[in-house]
Design a protein around this motif. Sequence first.
Motif, PDB file in Angstrom:
ATOM      1  N   SER A  15       0.819  -1.202   0.000  1.00  0.00           N
ATOM      2  CA  SER A  15       0.000   0.000   0.000  1.00  0.00           C
ATOM      3  C   SER A  15       0.863   1.266   0.000  1.00  0.00           C
ATOM      4  N   LYS A  19       1.549   2.882  -6.791  1.00  0.00           N
ATOM      5  CA  LYS A  19       1.072   2.102  -7.944  1.00  0.00           C
ATOM      6  C   LYS A  19       0.130   2.935  -8.815  1.00  0.00           C
ATOM      7  N   THR A  20      -0.859   3.553  -8.156  1.00  0.00           N
ATOM      8  CA  THR A  20      -1.864   4.317  -8.906  1.00  0.00           C
ATOM      9  C   THR A  20      -1.230   5.514  -9.609  1.00  0.00           C
ATOM     10  N   LEU A  33      -0.598  14.435  -5.656  1.00  0.00           N
ATOM     11  CA  LEU A  33       0.095  14.236  -4.389  1.00  0.00           C
ATOM     12  C   LEU A  33      -0.835  13.672  -3.307  1.00  0.00           C
ATOM     13  N   SER A  35      -3.156  11.413  -3.445  1.00  0.00           N
ATOM     14  CA  SER A  35      -3.786  10.202  -3.977  1.00  0.00           C
ATOM     15  C   SER A  35      -4.453   9.391  -2.872  1.00  0.00           C
ATOM     16  N   SER A  37      -6.161   5.840  -1.344  1.00  0.00           N
ATOM     17  CA  SER A  37      -5.914   4.416  -1.483  1.00  0.00           C
ATOM     18  C   SER A  37      -6.943   3.805  -2.446  1.00  0.00           C
ATOM     19  N   THR A  38      -6.472   2.921  -3.307  1.00  0.00           N
ATOM     20  CA  THR A  38      -7.371   2.288  -4.277  1.00  0.00           C
ATOM     21  C   THR A  38      -8.291   1.303  -3.568  1.00  0.00           C
ATOM     22  N   GLY A  64      -3.057  -2.247  -2.445  1.00  0.00           N
ATOM     23  CA  GLY A  64      -1.983  -3.036  -1.866  1.00  0.00           C
ATOM     24  C   GLY A  64      -2.360  -3.580  -0.493  1.00  0.00           C
ATOM     25  N   ASP A 122      12.661  10.360  -6.457  1.00  0.00           N
ATOM     26  CA  ASP A 122      12.858  11.809  -6.240  1.00  0.00           C
ATOM     27  C   ASP A 122      13.186  12.132  -4.789  1.00  0.00           C
TER      28      ASP A 122
HETATM   29  P1  GTP Z   1      -2.799   1.710  -2.515  1.00  0.00           P
HETATM   30  O1  GTP Z   1      -3.912   2.046  -3.448  1.00  0.00           O
HETATM   31  O2  GTP Z   1      -3.135   1.952  -1.085  1.00  0.00           O
HETATM   32  O3  GTP Z   1      -2.272   0.321  -2.718  1.00  0.00           O
HETATM   33  O4  GTP Z   1      -1.574   2.760  -2.824  1.00  0.00           O
HETATM   34  P2  GTP Z   1      -0.730   3.008  -4.161  1.00  0.00           P
HETATM   35  O5  GTP Z   1       0.426   2.081  -4.191  1.00  0.00           O
HETATM   36  O6  GTP Z   1      -1.611   3.022  -5.364  1.00  0.00           O
HETATM   37  O7  GTP Z   1      -0.117   4.474  -3.905  1.00  0.00           O
HETATM   38  P3  GTP Z   1      -0.567   5.875  -4.529  1.00  0.00           P
HETATM   39  O8  GTP Z   1      -0.292   5.911  -5.993  1.00  0.00           O
HETATM   40  O9  GTP Z   1      -1.954   6.151  -4.094  1.00  0.00           O
HETATM   41  O10 GTP Z   1       0.473   6.867  -3.820  1.00  0.00           O
HETATM   42  C1  GTP Z   1       0.616   6.910  -2.410  1.00  0.00           C
HETATM   43  C2  GTP Z   1       1.210   8.218  -1.979  1.00  0.00           C
HETATM   44  O11 GTP Z   1       2.548   8.344  -2.444  1.00  0.00           O
HETATM   45  C3  GTP Z   1       0.458   9.452  -2.523  1.00  0.00           C
HETATM   46  O12 GTP Z   1       0.464  10.444  -1.537  1.00  0.00           O
HETATM   47  C4  GTP Z   1       1.305   9.867  -3.709  1.00  0.00           C
HETATM   48  O13 GTP Z   1       1.170  11.228  -4.007  1.00  0.00           O
HETATM   49  C5  GTP Z   1       2.720   9.518  -3.225  1.00  0.00           C
HETATM   50  N1  GTP Z   1       3.613   9.212  -4.349  1.00  0.00           N
HETATM   51  C6  GTP Z   1       3.373   8.328  -5.360  1.00  0.00           C
HETATM   52  N2  GTP Z   1       4.411   8.286  -6.215  1.00  0.00           N
HETATM   53  C7  GTP Z   1       5.338   9.177  -5.740  1.00  0.00           C
HETATM   54  C8  GTP Z   1       6.644   9.579  -6.186  1.00  0.00           C
HETATM   55  O14 GTP Z   1       7.188   9.133  -7.214  1.00  0.00           O
HETATM   56  N3  GTP Z   1       7.296  10.493  -5.404  1.00  0.00           N
HETATM   57  C9  GTP Z   1       6.752  11.016  -4.272  1.00  0.00           C
HETATM   58  N4  GTP Z   1       7.477  11.894  -3.597  1.00  0.00           N
HETATM   59  N5  GTP Z   1       5.519  10.660  -3.833  1.00  0.00           N
HETATM   60  C10 GTP Z   1       4.833   9.754  -4.548  1.00  0.00           C
END
Ligand code: GTP
Length: 168
Positions: A15, A19-20, A33, A35, A37-38, A64, A122
């Motif tokens: 999680s 991923k999203t 920023l 985002s 949870s899916t 996740g 980053d």
């Molecule tokens: P679940 O749906 O819970 O499984 O989560 P996920 O894996 O889909 O993560 P998601 O894409 O929702 O991102 C989670 C958090 O990380 C959010 O606050 C995003 O903005 C942040 N985030 C995602 N990718 C990056 C990145 O490349 N850099 C930074 N600094 N933050 C990121």
Amino acid sequence: MEEDYVFKIVVIGDSAVGKTQLLGRFTRDEFFLDSKSTIGIEFQTRTVDIARRRVKAQIWDTAGQERYRAVTTAYYRGALGAVLVYDVTRRRTFDHAARWVDELRAHADKSIVVMLVGNKADLAAGRAVAADEAAAFAEEQGLFFSEASALSGENVERAFLRLLEEIH
Ligand code: GTP
């Protein structure tokens, strides 16, 4: 124009690893920023040209979090590729990658092509997993590997395209 192939790709990993957002960056060049949870399963598509063929990537995203994951068999059915994501700033999400590989071996087709992605590259100051270590793990498990950042966009396109090329 009609596509020549449709490739189902699944995105997996703990999680909040991003991923999203990786999916949003690749399919629409977007990033959020805050985002959420899916919940459940969603997919997005993008059509790209690979070796003079039109390939429609149909990329599936799910939560996740364990509690949403009663979906495995259907989720992996027909998948030709997987993007296995961890967060370079959270060690535990990389330690869990081995479990995600086990899950793939149990539920996905044997020939599935897997790209391990260390996301959030980053956030250099918060790094908790060295790229060399992840590359060694990937090699040992027969996975392709790239670090990337959904936020900056660095390597996202390259990682997805490489996966699609390897399937092709
Ligand atoms: P679940 O749906 O819970 O499984 O989560 P996920 O894996 O889909 O993560 P998601 O894409 O929702 O991102 C989670 C958090 O990380 C959010 O606050 C995003 O903005 C942040 N985030 C995602 N990718 C990056 C990145 O490349 N850099 C930074 N600094 N933050 C990121």
